[in-house]
Enzyme design. Structure first.
Site, PDB file in Angstrom:
ATOM      1  N   HIS A 165     -53.935  94.932  86.359  1.00 12.09           N
ATOM      2  CA  HIS A 165     -54.592  95.011  87.659  1.00 12.09           C
ATOM      3  C   HIS A 165     -55.168  93.644  88.041  1.00 12.09           C
ATOM      4  CE1 HIS A 165     -57.640  96.957  90.517  1.00 12.09           C
ATOM      5  NE2 HIS A 165     -56.482  97.380  90.930  1.00 12.09           N
TER       6      HIS A 165
ATOM      7  N   LYS B 154     -55.555  89.808  89.316  1.00  7.74           N
ATOM      8  CA  LYS B 154     -55.074  88.916  90.378  1.00  7.74           C
ATOM      9  C   LYS B 154     -55.494  87.511  89.993  1.00  7.74           C
ATOM     10  CE  LYS B 154     -55.778  93.057  92.499  1.00  7.74           C
ATOM     11  NZ  LYS B 154     -56.525  94.178  91.890  1.00  7.74           N
TER      12      LYS B 154
ATOM     13  N   ASP C 275     -52.078  73.824  88.601  1.00  5.29           N
ATOM     14  CA  ASP C 275     -52.272  72.642  87.758  1.00  5.29           C
ATOM     15  C   ASP C 275     -53.407  72.800  86.755  1.00  5.29           C
ATOM     16  OD1 ASP C 275     -50.191  71.458  89.082  1.00  5.29           O
ATOM     17  OD2 ASP C 275     -51.427  70.142  90.322  1.00  5.29           O
TER      18      ASP C 275
ATOM     19  N   HIS D 165     -62.497  97.174  99.861  1.00 10.26           N
ATOM     20  CA  HIS D 165     -61.766  96.915  98.617  1.00 10.26           C
ATOM     21  C   HIS D 165     -62.466  95.878  97.741  1.00 10.26           C
ATOM     22  CE1 HIS D 165     -57.952  95.997  96.251  1.00 10.26           C
ATOM     23  NE2 HIS D 165     -57.977  97.314  96.276  1.00 10.26           N
TER      24      HIS D 165
ATOM     25  N   LYS E  34     -65.017  94.145  95.037  1.00  9.53           N
ATOM     26  CA  LYS E  34     -65.495  94.561  93.724  1.00  9.53           C
ATOM     27  C   LYS E  34     -66.507  93.515  93.249  1.00  9.53           C
ATOM     28  CE  LYS E  34     -60.724  96.066  92.940  1.00  9.53           C
ATOM     29  NZ  LYS E  34     -60.457  96.162  94.368  1.00  9.53           N
TER      30      LYS E  34
ATOM     31  N   ASP F 239     -80.419  90.377  90.817  1.00  6.22           N
ATOM     32  CA  ASP F 239     -81.496  89.426  91.125  1.00  6.22           C
ATOM     33  C   ASP F 239     -80.914  88.212  91.849  1.00  6.22           C
ATOM     34  OD1 ASP F 239     -83.203  91.230  89.918  1.00  6.22           O
ATOM     35  OD2 ASP F 239     -83.107  90.256  87.969  1.00  6.22           O
TER      36      ASP F 239
END
Length: 485
Positions: free
Chosen positions: A222, A224, A229, A405, A407, A412
Site C-alpha cells: 500500500h 506510495k 537520485d 483520503h 492519513k 501537540d
C-alpha cells in the site's frame, strides 16, 4: 421429486469426514497464532462451509509471509554521517522524554533510525502533488524509483508513463514497482512502451496461481514512494489516478502528500530496494552481488539537516506492527492535542483505548473522517464507534465535501505523521505501509493549519444526533467485521 434418504453408513461416513475436516482445519488456523477473535471467526465461518471452506481459507485466508528483508542493506546504509549524528544527539538532548522513547520505539520495531531532512513540504491535493513529482523526475540525472498501490492507465497515469519514458531515453535508470491487485488495470499494452524504453516494471504479489502455489490476495504493498537520485523523496496518500486530480475530476479525493529532501530520503530508498528485491524474486544466493549493484544507488552522506525525520515501515512480514505502535505511542504522549485524519477508521481495542484515554485526561482529541468513504461497510463500522468516542470527549467530524483520503496525525506542536496507513486493522497488520514521522514544528504547524482548513468542509457529529434503527443495526453488524476490514 423426493430426495432419497442417506443410509446409516453414509451418514456415519459424512459425520466422520466432517469432524476430521474441522479438526484439521481448526489446527491449521490455530497454529497461525493470530488474534483469538480473528481465529474464532475463521473457524466458525468455515464450519458452515464443509470442504469448500478449505479452498476459501487457502486462497483468501491469512498467510505467514517470510519476506526476505535485506538486513545487510539496512545495516550498511545505517552508518550516519558525523554531522547527522551530532544533530541527532543535540535533538535527543533537547527533546521531551516521550519523543525520545517514540524514536527508540520506531527504531526497535522497524530497524530504521531517526535521520534528518534539509527541507520538507506539505503538498495538499493531487494536482499539487503530481506537479511536484513531475518536476523532481524532470530534474533527476541518475535514477527514478516509484512504488505504488494504485497506478491507473488514465490521463495522469499516461502522462507519468510518458515522462518516465522520456527520462529513460536520456539515460536515467527507471524502476517501477506496482501492486498487482491495486494496479490491476495496467496491462501489457500500456507497459509495452516502458519496456521498449528500458524501464523495468515489477509487480508485487501476483494474484494469479503461477510463481506461488498459493496466490497472495491480501498483503498488498500500500506504499506510495518516489525517489529521485536518492536525494528527493515523496510519500503520503496520493495514488497515481485521475480520481486524485481536481484538474481532471471535479470530485477528486481530498488528500495530502509529503516532499522530503536530505539524508532521510535514503530510508525511503532502502524501503523501495527491499520491496524491489523481494518482488523481483532474485536468488538469495546472489544477494551479495545484488547488494553491490544496489548500494551505489544510496547517495553519499550529505550535510545534516535541521529537521529530525524518521521513516517507519510495517508489514505482515513482521509481528511488531511498527506503524500501529507509533500511532498509539504518539497519542499516549499527547499533552494538549491529538488530531487524527483518516479515510478508514476501524480501530482495535488498544487504539480505541488510546484515543478515549487521551480525551478523558483533557487532551483535545479530534477525529476527521469522510462522511461516506468508498467502502460502505467501512463507513458503517466507523460510525459504530462514534458514541463511545464522543462520550469520552473525543470530537468527531465528518468531511462532507468529497472523499477524504488523507492519513495524518498531529500531536501537540512537536510531532507529526503522514503516510500511507489508514487507522484500521488492514493497514496496521495486513498491508505493507510506510510513514514519515517529523519531530518538531516543521510539519506539525502546516498539518494543524491543514486540519483546521479541512474542518470548514466538515460537520461535527453530535451525541444527540437522530439515528434510525435500521442504520444503527447496520452499523453494529458492520462492526462485527472489524477484524477483517
Amino acid at each position: 421429486m423426493a430426495i432419497p434418504e442417506l443410509s446409516q453408513e453414509w451418514r456415519t461416513g459424512l459425520s466422520i469426514a466432517w469432524s476430521g475436516y474441522m479438526a484439521v482445519l481448526s489446527i491449521w488456523i490455530v497454529m497461525q497464532k493470530r488474534a483469538p477473535v480473528s481465529t474464532m471467526s475463521w473457524i466458525l465461518s468455515l464450519a458452515l462451509l464443509p470442504f469448500v471452506g478449505f479452498l476459501v481459507y487457502y486462497f483468501l485466508g491469512p498467510q505467514r509471509l517470510r519476506k526476505q528483508r535485506l538486513k545487510r542493506l539496512r545495516s550498511r546504509a545505517s552508518v550516519l554521517a558525523p554531522a547527522d549524528l551530532a544533530m541527532l544527539r543535540d535533538a535527543r538532548e533537547s527533546a521531551p522524554p516521550a519523543l525520545r522513547q517514540m524514536a527508540a520505539l520506531g527504531t526497535a520495531t522497524c530497524g530504521l533510525p531517526v535521520s534528518s531532512a534539509t527541507g520538507i513540504e506539505l503538498l495538499s491535493g493531487g494536482a499539487r502533488t503530481f506537479d511536484a513529482i513531475f518536476d523532481a523526475i524532470r530534474e533527476a540525472r541518475d535514477h527514478v524509483h516509484l512504488e505504488y498501490y494504485i497506478f491507473e492507465p488514465d490521463r495522469i497515469g499516461t502522462a507519468l508513463r510518458d515522462l518516465l519514458i522520456e527520462r529513460a531515453g536520456q539515460g536515467v535508470t527507471v524502476r517501477v514497482l506496482l501492486d498487482a491487485l491495486g494496479s490491476k488495470r495496467i496491462g501489457r499494452k500500456f507497459m509495452a512502451p516502458m519496456h521498449a524504453a528500458g524501464i523495468t516494471v515489477a509487480l508485487f504479489h501476483e494474484t494469479r496461481i503461477g510463481r506461488r502455489l498459493r496466490p497472495v490476495t491480501n498483503y498488498r504493498t500500500h506504499r506510495k514512494i518516489v525517489v529521485c537520485d536518492g536525494r528527493v523523496g515523496f510519500t503520503g496518500g496520493v495514488n497515481i489516478t485521475d480520481e486524485e486530480d481536481s484538474r481532471t475530476c471535479t470530485d477528486a479525493y481530498h488528500d495530502v502528500h509529503l516532499r522530503i529532501e536530505g539524508s532521510a530520503v535514503r530510508w525511503l530508498q532502502t524501503t523501495f530496494l527491499e520491496d524491489w528485491t523481494y518482488a523481483t524474486g532474485e536468488d538469495p544466493r546472489q544477494m551479495d552481488t545484488t547488494l553491490d549493484q544496489l548500494l551505489p544507488i544510496l547517495p553519499p552522506h550529505e550535510a545534516a539537516g535541521d529537521i529530525p525525520v524518521q521513516i517507519v515501515t510495517s508489514g505482515p512480514d513482521s509481528p511488531l506492527e511498527a506503524i500501529h505502535r507509533m500511532h498509539l505511542a504518539a497519542i499516549q504522549s499527547s499533552e494538549r492535542r491529538a488530531w487524527l485524519t483518516t479515510p478508514y477508521f476501524v480501530p482495535g481495542e488498544p487504539a480505541l483505548m488510546a484515543l478515549t484515554s487521551a480525551a478523558l485526561r483533557g487532551v483535545d482529541v479530534r477525529l476527521l473522517v469522510p462522511r461516506r468513504s468508498d467502502s460502505l461497510i467501512v463507513s458503517a463500522a466507523a460510525r459504530s464507534y462514534y458514541d463511545e468516542l464522543i462520550a469520552a470527549g473525543v470530537k468527531v467530524w465528518e468531511y462532507k465535501a468529497r472523499m477524504l483520503h488523507s492519513k495524518t496525525l498531529v500531536v501537540d506542536d512537536h510531532c507529526a505523521m503522514i503516510g500511507t496507513a489508514n487507522f484500521d486493522n488492514r493497514s496496521f497488520r495486513l498491508n505493507f505501509e510506510v510513514m514519515a514521522v517529523i519531530y518538531g514544528t516543521s510539519l506539525a504547524k502546516p498539518l494543524e493549519a491543514q486540519f483546521e482548513t479541512d474542518l470548514r468542509s466538515a460537520s461535527p457529529v453530535r451525541s444527540n444526533r437522530r439515528q434510525f434503527f435500521l442504520r444503527r443495526l447496520g452499523d453494529a453488524m458492520a462492526r462485527l467485521f472489524s477484524p477483517l476490514l
